[in-house]
Design an enzyme around this catalytic site. Sequence first.
Site, PDB file in Angstrom:
ATOM      1  N   GLN A  77      -5.610  -0.242  -3.876  1.00  0.00           N
ATOM      2  CA  GLN A  77      -6.278  -1.327  -4.598  1.00  0.00           C
ATOM      3  C   GLN A  77      -7.165  -0.819  -5.729  1.00  0.00           C
ATOM      4  O   GLN A  77      -7.244  -1.421  -6.797  1.00  0.00           O
ATOM      5  CB  GLN A  77      -7.085  -2.168  -3.592  1.00  0.00           C
TER       6      GLN A  77
ATOM      7  N   CYS B 202      -1.933  -3.085   6.477  1.00  0.00           N
ATOM      8  CA  CYS B 202      -1.948  -1.828   7.236  1.00  0.00           C
ATOM      9  C   CYS B 202      -3.219  -1.739   8.072  1.00  0.00           C
ATOM     10  O   CYS B 202      -3.307  -0.939   9.001  1.00  0.00           O
ATOM     11  CB  CYS B 202      -1.794  -0.620   6.313  1.00  0.00           C
TER      12      CYS B 202
ATOM     13  N   HIS C 233      -5.437  -6.061   3.531  1.00  0.00           N
ATOM     14  CA  HIS C 233      -4.465  -4.989   3.684  1.00  0.00           C
ATOM     15  C   HIS C 233      -3.820  -5.081   5.057  1.00  0.00           C
ATOM     16  O   HIS C 233      -4.495  -4.905   6.068  1.00  0.00           O
ATOM     17  CB  HIS C 233      -5.160  -3.628   3.524  1.00  0.00           C
TER      18      HIS C 233
ATOM     19  N   CYS D 116       0.836  -1.192   0.000  1.00  0.00           N
ATOM     20  CA  CYS D 116       0.000   0.000   0.000  1.00  0.00           C
ATOM     21  C   CYS D 116       0.873   1.245   0.000  1.00  0.00           C
ATOM     22  O   CYS D 116       1.913   1.300   0.655  1.00  0.00           O
ATOM     23  CB  CYS D 116      -0.995  -0.018   1.157  1.00  0.00           C
ATOM     24  N   GLU D 117       0.439   2.211  -0.763  1.00  0.00           N
ATOM     25  CA  GLU D 117       1.270   3.403  -0.916  1.00  0.00           C
ATOM     26  C   GLU D 117       1.164   4.337   0.275  1.00  0.00           C
ATOM     27  O   GLU D 117       1.898   5.305   0.370  1.00  0.00           O
ATOM     28  CB  GLU D 117       0.942   4.131  -2.227  1.00  0.00           C
ATOM     29  N   HIS D 118       0.264   4.062   1.209  1.00  0.00           N
ATOM     30  CA  HIS D 118       0.150   4.908   2.391  1.00  0.00           C
ATOM     31  C   HIS D 118       1.055   4.447   3.531  1.00  0.00           C
ATOM     32  O   HIS D 118       1.548   5.259   4.295  1.00  0.00           O
ATOM     33  CB  HIS D 118      -1.306   4.951   2.876  1.00  0.00           C
ATOM     34  N   HIS D 119       1.239   3.126   3.659  1.00  0.00           N
ATOM     35  CA  HIS D 119       2.032   2.597   4.771  1.00  0.00           C
ATOM     36  C   HIS D 119       3.166   1.682   4.329  1.00  0.00           C
ATOM     37  O   HIS D 119       3.922   1.199   5.166  1.00  0.00           O
ATOM     38  CB  HIS D 119       1.132   1.806   5.733  1.00  0.00           C
TER      39      HIS D 119
END
Length: 203
Positions: free
Chosen positions: A133, A163, A161, A92-95
Amino acid sequence: MDTPAPISPLSDETRPSRTEAEAAVRTLLRWAGDDPSREGLIDTPARVVRAFEEWFVGYGNDPEAMLRRTFEEVEGYDEMVVLKDIHFESYCEHHMAPIIGKAHVAYLPQRRVVGISKLARVVDLYAKRLQIQEKMTSQIANAIQDVLEPKGVAVVIEAVHQCMTTRGVHKTGVSMVTSRMLGAFRDDPITRREFLSIIGNPR
Ligand SMILES: [Zn+2]
């Protein structure tokens, strides 16, 4: 393997060196509260950087170039082609935490078909990047639509996910389902239903 053109988002001049990347890992180890110079961690930065090369190999590959080699001799075959349960691992590009799941990909050919392993490779090439996603689902569908120009494309992704399972709300057993339907899969309820029943109706 075909030789797709590298499409790394960073030019060579702005891309950090391996030494800089390893130093950044040492910084994160210190941030976590550990000592990067202790024996067990001494080779960790080099290993993490090598792992990144595997996890993010998708930046060096162009899925459209890969799909472009199609087979046009289909002897009039115009029924749905479905590849289901394509396992993938993404991040995931956030975490930067793993997203692990499976993708189901279908298209309705019009003149051209592509080797089924290519469909699985397209999933992998987009998975091996930092992702959300929803974006990954669209990118896979759009790449197939743009290159094969079929009568329709459907992509459904079910994924967990980490995260969400290992931090934050700590909810295990929750999976996220996203879908992107184009052409006949969007416009024709019978085609869409047939596809959903083949993949086992994740919704
Ligand atoms: Zn996340």
